[in-house]
Design a protein around this motif. Structure first.
Motif, PDB file in Angstrom:
ATOM      1  N   THR A 183      68.377 -62.389 -23.311  1.00 39.14           N
ATOM      2  CA  THR A 183      69.451 -63.215 -23.848  1.00 39.14           C
ATOM      3  C   THR A 183      70.778 -62.522 -23.594  1.00 39.14           C
ATOM      4  O   THR A 183      70.896 -61.334 -23.847  1.00 39.14           O
ATOM      5  CB  THR A 183      69.266 -63.419 -25.357  1.00 39.14           C
ATOM      6  OG1 THR A 183      67.994 -64.002 -25.594  1.00 39.14           O
ATOM      7  CG2 THR A 183      70.356 -64.327 -25.925  1.00 39.14           C
ATOM      8  N   PRO A 184      71.784 -63.228 -23.060  1.00 46.22           N
ATOM      9  CA  PRO A 184      73.075 -62.588 -22.848  1.00 46.22           C
ATOM     10  C   PRO A 184      73.656 -62.098 -24.172  1.00 46.22           C
ATOM     11  O   PRO A 184      73.962 -62.898 -25.046  1.00 46.22           O
ATOM     12  CB  PRO A 184      73.930 -63.708 -22.240  1.00 46.22           C
ATOM     13  CG  PRO A 184      72.957 -64.670 -21.663  1.00 46.22           C
ATOM     14  CD  PRO A 184      71.770 -64.610 -22.585  1.00 46.22           C
ATOM     15  N   CYS A 185      73.776 -60.795 -24.336  1.00 48.88           N
ATOM     16  CA  CYS A 185      74.224 -60.282 -25.631  1.00 48.88           C
ATOM     17  C   CYS A 185      74.905 -58.928 -25.511  1.00 48.88           C
ATOM     18  O   CYS A 185      74.823 -58.119 -26.424  1.00 48.88           O
ATOM     19  CB  CYS A 185      73.063 -60.197 -26.601  1.00 48.88           C
ATOM     20  SG  CYS A 185      71.728 -59.136 -26.012  1.00 48.88           S
ATOM     21  N   ILE A 186      75.536 -58.654 -24.370  1.00 49.86           N
ATOM     22  CA  ILE A 186      76.239 -57.386 -24.236  1.00 49.86           C
ATOM     23  C   ILE A 186      77.722 -57.591 -24.520  1.00 49.86           C
ATOM     24  O   ILE A 186      78.286 -58.642 -24.216  1.00 49.86           O
ATOM     25  CB  ILE A 186      76.062 -56.786 -22.826  1.00 49.86           C
ATOM     26  CG1 ILE A 186      76.702 -57.699 -21.760  1.00 49.86           C
ATOM     27  CG2 ILE A 186      74.601 -56.540 -22.502  1.00 49.86           C
ATOM     28  CD1 ILE A 186      76.837 -57.058 -20.407  1.00 49.86           C
ATOM     29  N   PRO A 187      78.394 -56.589 -25.102  1.00 50.46           N
ATOM     30  CA  PRO A 187      79.846 -56.686 -25.266  1.00 50.46           C
ATOM     31  C   PRO A 187      80.560 -56.200 -24.011  1.00 50.46           C
ATOM     32  O   PRO A 187      79.963 -55.563 -23.146  1.00 50.46           O
ATOM     33  CB  PRO A 187      80.114 -55.758 -26.455  1.00 50.46           C
ATOM     34  CG  PRO A 187      79.052 -54.708 -26.333  1.00 50.46           C
ATOM     35  CD  PRO A 187      77.833 -55.399 -25.759  1.00 50.46           C
ATOM     36  N   LEU A 188      81.837 -56.505 -23.922  1.00 45.54           N
ATOM     37  CA  LEU A 188      82.675 -56.018 -22.841  1.00 45.54           C
ATOM     38  C   LEU A 188      83.373 -54.747 -23.291  1.00 45.54           C
ATOM     39  O   LEU A 188      83.899 -54.675 -24.406  1.00 45.54           O
ATOM     40  CB  LEU A 188      83.698 -57.085 -22.443  1.00 45.54           C
ATOM     41  CG  LEU A 188      83.114 -58.418 -21.959  1.00 45.54           C
ATOM     42  CD1 LEU A 188      84.223 -59.429 -21.706  1.00 45.54           C
ATOM     43  CD2 LEU A 188      82.275 -58.218 -20.706  1.00 45.54           C
ATOM     44  N   THR A 189      83.393 -53.740 -22.428  1.00 46.28           N
ATOM     45  CA  THR A 189      83.891 -52.418 -22.783  1.00 46.28           C
ATOM     46  C   THR A 189      85.336 -52.244 -22.336  1.00 46.28           C
ATOM     47  O   THR A 189      85.630 -52.269 -21.136  1.00 46.28           O
ATOM     48  CB  THR A 189      83.028 -51.324 -22.139  1.00 46.28           C
ATOM     49  OG1 THR A 189      81.654 -51.567 -22.431  1.00 46.28           O
ATOM     50  CG2 THR A 189      83.420 -49.948 -22.655  1.00 46.28           C
ATOM     51  N   VAL A 190      86.252 -52.076 -23.302  1.00 48.91           N
ATOM     52  CA  VAL A 190      87.674 -51.874 -23.009  1.00 48.91           C
ATOM     53  C   VAL A 190      87.928 -50.387 -22.813  1.00 48.91           C
ATOM     54  O   VAL A 190      87.666 -49.573 -23.705  1.00 48.91           O
ATOM     55  CB  VAL A 190      88.559 -52.417 -24.139  1.00 48.91           C
ATOM     56  CG1 VAL A 190      90.025 -52.101 -23.883  1.00 48.91           C
ATOM     57  CG2 VAL A 190      88.362 -53.927 -24.281  1.00 48.91           C
ATOM     58  N   THR A 191      88.440 -50.017 -21.634  1.00 48.78           N
ATOM     59  CA  THR A 191      88.648 -48.606 -21.309  1.00 48.78           C
ATOM     60  C   THR A 191      90.117 -48.204 -21.260  1.00 48.78           C
ATOM     61  O   THR A 191      90.424 -47.004 -21.292  1.00 48.78           O
ATOM     62  CB  THR A 191      88.004 -48.276 -19.956  1.00 48.78           C
ATOM     63  OG1 THR A 191      88.574 -49.129 -18.942  1.00 48.78           O
ATOM     64  CG2 THR A 191      86.496 -48.506 -20.009  1.00 48.78           C
ATOM     65  N   SER A 192      91.038 -49.162 -21.161  1.00 49.79           N
ATOM     66  CA  SER A 192      92.468 -48.839 -21.187  1.00 49.79           C
ATOM     67  C   SER A 192      93.261 -50.103 -21.476  1.00 49.79           C
ATOM     68  O   SER A 192      92.720 -51.220 -21.385  1.00 49.79           O
ATOM     69  CB  SER A 192      92.933 -48.223 -19.856  1.00 49.79           C
ATOM     70  OG  SER A 192      92.853 -49.173 -18.806  1.00 49.79           O
ATOM     71  N   VAL A 193      94.543 -49.928 -21.806  1.00 53.25           N
ATOM     72  CA  VAL A 193      95.412 -51.067 -22.093  1.00 53.25           C
ATOM     73  C   VAL A 193      96.839 -50.714 -21.706  1.00 53.25           C
ATOM     74  O   VAL A 193      97.261 -49.552 -21.822  1.00 53.25           O
ATOM     75  CB  VAL A 193      95.333 -51.473 -23.585  1.00 53.25           C
ATOM     76  CG1 VAL A 193      95.804 -50.339 -24.486  1.00 53.25           C
ATOM     77  CG2 VAL A 193      96.138 -52.742 -23.854  1.00 53.25           C
ATOM     78  N   ARG A 194      97.562 -51.715 -21.216  1.00 54.78           N
ATOM     79  CA  ARG A 194      98.978 -51.520 -20.912  1.00 54.78           C
ATOM     80  C   ARG A 194      99.712 -52.831 -21.123  1.00 54.78           C
ATOM     81  O   ARG A 194      99.104 -53.916 -21.085  1.00 54.78           O
ATOM     82  CB  ARG A 194      99.168 -51.038 -19.474  1.00 54.78           C
ATOM     83  CG  ARG A 194      98.737 -52.041 -18.408  1.00 54.78           C
ATOM     84  CD  ARG A 194      98.960 -51.497 -17.004  1.00 54.78           C
ATOM     85  NE  ARG A 194      98.506 -52.440 -15.979  1.00 54.78           N
ATOM     86  CZ  ARG A 194      99.251 -53.420 -15.476  1.00 54.78           C
ATOM     87  NH1 ARG A 194     100.498 -53.592 -15.922  1.00 54.78           N
ATOM     88  NH2 ARG A 194      98.771 -54.222 -14.548  1.00 54.78           N
ATOM     89  N   LEU A 195     101.015 -52.742 -21.345  1.00 53.58           N
ATOM     90  CA  LEU A 195     101.832 -53.928 -21.538  1.00 53.58           C
ATOM     91  C   LEU A 195     102.276 -54.453 -20.176  1.00 53.58           C
ATOM     92  O   LEU A 195     102.827 -53.712 -19.362  1.00 53.58           O
ATOM     93  CB  LEU A 195     103.050 -53.612 -22.401  1.00 53.58           C
ATOM     94  CG  LEU A 195     103.945 -54.796 -22.785  1.00 53.58           C
ATOM     95  CD1 LEU A 195     103.166 -55.823 -23.594  1.00 53.58           C
ATOM     96  CD2 LEU A 195     105.174 -54.316 -23.551  1.00 53.58           C
TER      97      LEU A 195
END
Length: 316
Positions: free
Chosen positions: A161-173
């Motif tokens: 069953t599709p049940c994985i989260p998405l992994t955020v590794t960085s962020v910028r404006l």
């Protein structure tokens, strides 16, 4: 209000488009003779009653989801499901500092607006954790998780069953292109790099107090005439084409999209041949596409059923 009064005296242009590829098994049937005039009359009523406030032309009213893909993400079945559901996990400390004002760049000018922090944007982006399923962990795999399954470990006999989260590794404006009441605009956005996707996920960074609301449609248009169906949402807004969904009965014939163009608004819907035999009471969403005779520009796309502006929904 700019140009909208002219709708009462200027004729609009009616076109019937072709159904999007995959709808039906061939060319869709033409609209029944009594459906096109009914659409024309209804579209004229919807256009004449459209009276947005000054913020529609002077402020910021987005007509698109606040979460935007920054390119082709290269979805798999699982990552598509995670994006649609809003399942994320962060691997970084989200910045809590609120940046200075940002600029929204419209085709007709620039608007300065307050912004939110990356932490606040992420809180709106992340809508919870996926359900546990088929042996997949909620979080990242531990580094020492190399042991083979034991004899008492459960074995799944069903498809994953599709049940994985998405992994955020960085962020910028940065910024993202957004469809608004003033046409397509370049809007400040927090760009989240996601390990599982080939493109960043953008969450619009404009503070809620600077975001205008989408007005409803005319309340006195009444139900649609038989054989006409309403548009539900926009899928693609191009300069010379609109792709949208219409709601039809599951036993109805293939929808024939209809569009009526004016100087300030474009009214869309579809015609169907209703089912004549017994059928379940279910609504099916069907994709359709119509060409435009002139670039859409900053014209508003209205639903012929409710008279309300249509929102671009990208989903997964």
């Amino acid at each position: 209000m700019r140009r909208s009064i002219a709708l009462l005296g200027l004729p609009l242009l009616v076109l019937s488009g072709c159904a999007a590829p995959g709808v039906g098994s061939g060319a869709p049937p033409p609209a029944a003779p009594d459906q096109r005039p009914a659409f024309t009359q209804r579209a004229d009523e919807v256009a004449a009653r459209w009276r947005p406030g000054p913020q529609w032309r002077d402020g910021y009213v987005p007509l698109q989801d606040a979460t935007v893909l920054g390119g082709d993400p290269g979805f798999t079945e699982e990552t598509r499901a995670a994006f649609a559901a809003g399942w994320y996990r962060d691997q970084i400390a989200m910045p809590t500092a609120v940046p200075p004002q940002g600029s929204i760049r419209f085709p007709d000018g620039v608007l300065r607006v307050p912004l939110v922090s990356a932490a606040d944007a992420y809180a709106q982006l992340d809508r919870g954790d996926p359900p546990p399923c088929d042996g997949r962990p909620r979080g990242p795999e531990p580094a020492d998780a190399t042991a083979a399954p034991g004899p008492d470990d459960p074995v799944s006999t069903t498809a994953p069953t599709p049940c994985i989260p998405l992994t955020v590794t960085s962020v910028r404006l940065g910024s993202a292109p957004v469809w608004t009441s003033r046409g397509r605009a370049d809007v400040p956005a927090w760009l989240f790099t996601v390990a599982e996707l080939a493109a960043p996920v953008a969450r619009l960074a404009v503070a809620p107090r600077a975001v205008g609301t989408v007005p409803g449609g005319a309340a006195d248009t009444g139900p649609l005439p038989a054989g006409l169906v309403a548009a539900q949402e926009l899928r693609t807004v191009a300069a010379d084409r609109l792709d949208y969904l219409v709601g039809v009965g599951v036993c109805d014939g293939a929808p024939t999209p209809l569009v009526r163009e004016g100087p300030d608004v474009v009214v869309v819907g579809a015609a169907v041949v209703p089912a004549t035999g017994p059928c379940t009471m279910q609504l099916a969403m069907k994709p359709v596409s119509v060409p435009l005779t002139a670039p859409l520009g900053d014209r508003t796309v209205l639903d012929v059923g409710s008279g309300a502006p249509l929102i671009v929904r990208t989903g997964g």
